[in-house]
Motif scaffolding. Structure first.
Motif, PDB file in Angstrom:
ATOM      1  N   PHE A  99      19.261  10.580  -5.222  1.00 25.55           N
ATOM      2  CA  PHE A  99      18.594  11.786  -6.081  1.00 25.55           C
ATOM      3  C   PHE A  99      17.707  10.819  -7.228  1.00 25.55           C
ATOM      4  CE2 PHE A  99      22.797  11.435  -7.876  1.00 25.55           C
ATOM      5  CZ  PHE A  99      22.598  11.042  -9.206  1.00 25.55           C
ATOM      6  N   GLN A 100      16.820  11.543  -7.542  1.00 26.80           N
ATOM      7  CA  GLN A 100      16.139  11.096  -8.975  1.00 26.80           C
ATOM      8  C   GLN A 100      16.034  11.969  -9.988  1.00 26.80           C
ATOM      9  OE1 GLN A 100      12.256   8.950  -7.505  1.00 26.80           O
ATOM     10  NE2 GLN A 100      12.842   9.332  -5.454  1.00 26.80           N
ATOM     11  N   CYS A 101      15.350  13.198  -9.957  1.00 29.82           N
ATOM     12  CA  CYS A 101      15.457  14.114 -11.016  1.00 29.82           C
ATOM     13  C   CYS A 101      16.828  14.875 -10.978  1.00 29.82           C
ATOM     14  CB  CYS A 101      14.275  14.878 -10.928  1.00 29.82           C
ATOM     15  SG  CYS A 101      14.302  16.312  -9.611  1.00 29.82           S
ATOM     16  N   SER A 102      17.444  15.009  -9.737  1.00 31.36           N
ATOM     17  CA  SER A 102      18.392  15.779  -9.367  1.00 31.36           C
ATOM     18  C   SER A 102      18.374  17.170  -9.245  1.00 31.36           C
ATOM     19  CB  SER A 102      19.591  15.220 -10.399  1.00 31.36           C
ATOM     20  OG  SER A 102      19.448  15.721 -11.641  1.00 31.36           O
ATOM     21  N   PHE A 103      17.267  17.629  -9.742  1.00 33.56           N
ATOM     22  CA  PHE A 103      16.974  19.297  -9.480  1.00 33.56           C
ATOM     23  C   PHE A 103      17.637  19.953  -8.443  1.00 33.56           C
ATOM     24  CE2 PHE A 103      15.225  23.407  -9.965  1.00 33.56           C
ATOM     25  CZ  PHE A 103      15.411  23.761 -11.214  1.00 33.56           C
ATOM     26  N   CYS A 104      17.518  19.230  -7.053  1.00 33.76           N
ATOM     27  CA  CYS A 104      17.636  19.805  -5.991  1.00 33.76           C
ATOM     28  C   CYS A 104      19.159  19.292  -5.498  1.00 33.76           C
ATOM     29  CB  CYS A 104      16.847  19.366  -4.760  1.00 33.76           C
ATOM     30  SG  CYS A 104      17.252  17.249  -4.530  1.00 33.76           S
ATOM     31  N   CYS A 137      13.339  18.347  -1.278  1.00 33.67           N
ATOM     32  CA  CYS A 137      13.573  17.505  -2.258  1.00 33.67           C
ATOM     33  C   CYS A 137      12.385  16.946  -2.732  1.00 33.67           C
ATOM     34  CB  CYS A 137      14.457  16.228  -2.120  1.00 33.67           C
ATOM     35  SG  CYS A 137      14.403  14.902  -3.264  1.00 33.67           S
ATOM     36  N   ARG A 138      11.796  17.420  -3.933  1.00 32.33           N
ATOM     37  CA  ARG A 138      10.540  17.381  -4.279  1.00 32.33           C
ATOM     38  C   ARG A 138      10.298  15.750  -4.682  1.00 32.33           C
ATOM     39  NH1 ARG A 138      12.286  21.724  -4.915  1.00 32.33           N
ATOM     40  NH2 ARG A 138      10.990  23.579  -4.690  1.00 32.33           N
ATOM     41  N   CYS A 139      11.317  14.888  -5.175  1.00 32.13           N
ATOM     42  CA  CYS A 139      11.305  13.736  -5.317  1.00 32.13           C
ATOM     43  C   CYS A 139      11.316  12.620  -3.975  1.00 32.13           C
ATOM     44  CB  CYS A 139      12.442  13.025  -6.074  1.00 32.13           C
ATOM     45  SG  CYS A 139      12.440  14.117  -7.673  1.00 32.13           S
ATOM     46  N   SER A 141      13.978  12.223  -2.023  1.00 29.19           N
ATOM     47  CA  SER A 141      15.050  11.214  -1.769  1.00 29.19           C
ATOM     48  C   SER A 141      15.923  11.448  -0.249  1.00 29.19           C
ATOM     49  CB  SER A 141      15.987  11.725  -2.673  1.00 29.19           C
ATOM     50  OG  SER A 141      15.714  11.247  -4.135  1.00 29.19           O
TER      51      SER A 141
HETATM   52 FE1  FES Z   1      14.150  15.508  -7.682  1.00 29.75          FE
HETATM   53 FE2  FES Z   1      15.431  16.118  -5.170  1.00 29.75          FE
HETATM   54  S1  FES Z   1      15.968  14.611  -6.524  1.00 29.75           S
HETATM   55  S2  FES Z   1      13.821  17.238  -6.317  1.00 29.75           S
END
Ligand code: FES
Length: 168
Positions: A99-104, A137-139, A141
């Motif tokens: 993950f990056q931002c982890s929102f998903c 996943c918008r980032c 990952s």
């Molecule tokens: Fe950022 Fe999936 S880790 S949207």
């Protein structure tokens, strides 16, 4: 006239009674109980972010009405951990930097746990992709997420009892 209903269900191992409009969304009901790991994004059941386990099956909680929770068992990401101890799958997501931002992440974890619970042996990349269909996943990952789940499936193969890092 009061159209509110009472719903009894089991959330993360706890028997609870919820009150609200029958058409309220499950994601709203869960967040109202402080379960902020459940996150709403699209509100249409297409992005996977709000996924929880309903009787062990991944569902989009943004389109699941409150009345449909009656008598059911719901598990959110908060219920995957045991107190301060993360599940093996959660640990592997960290290890693999999945993950990056982890929102998903809570939504991915729910579907990934269901996939591991419902399969045996080491999963292929394609099997993981199929099991995670509908998750965005918008980032970007995806590769690391896929790897984390495949590692868990491989570890259960080599762990006595077969639990591996799929244990929840
Ligand atoms: Fe950022 Fe999936 S880790 S949207």
């Amino acid at each position: 006239m009061n159209d509110e209903i009472l719903v009894t269900c089991r959330i993360n191992g706890e028997d609870v009674t919820l009150q609200g409009d029958p058409a309220d969304s499950t994601v709203s009901a869960l967040r109202a109980r402080g379960l902020y790991g459940v996150r709403e994004t699209c509100g249409l059941g297409v992005c996977g972010t709000c996924t929880v386990l309903l009787d062990g099956e991944p569902v989009s909680s943004c389109i699941l009405p409150l009345y449909a929770m009656d008598g059911r068992t719901i598990r959110t990401v908060e219920g995957a951990a045991s107190g301060e101890t993360l599940s093996g799958l959660q640990e592997q997501f960290i290890e693999s930097q999945a993950f990056q931002c982890s929102f998903c992440t809570p939504g991915f974890l729910a579907s990934a746990q269901a996939l591991l619970d419902q399969t045996e042996g080491e999963l292929t990349r394609q099997q993981v992709e199929d099991g995670l269909q509908g998750h965005l996943c918008r980032c970007g990952s995806y590769e690391a997420i896929n790897e984390a789940i495949r590692i868990c499936s491989r570890n259960r193969e080599s762990t006595p009892g077969g639990a591996g890092c799929a244990a929840s």
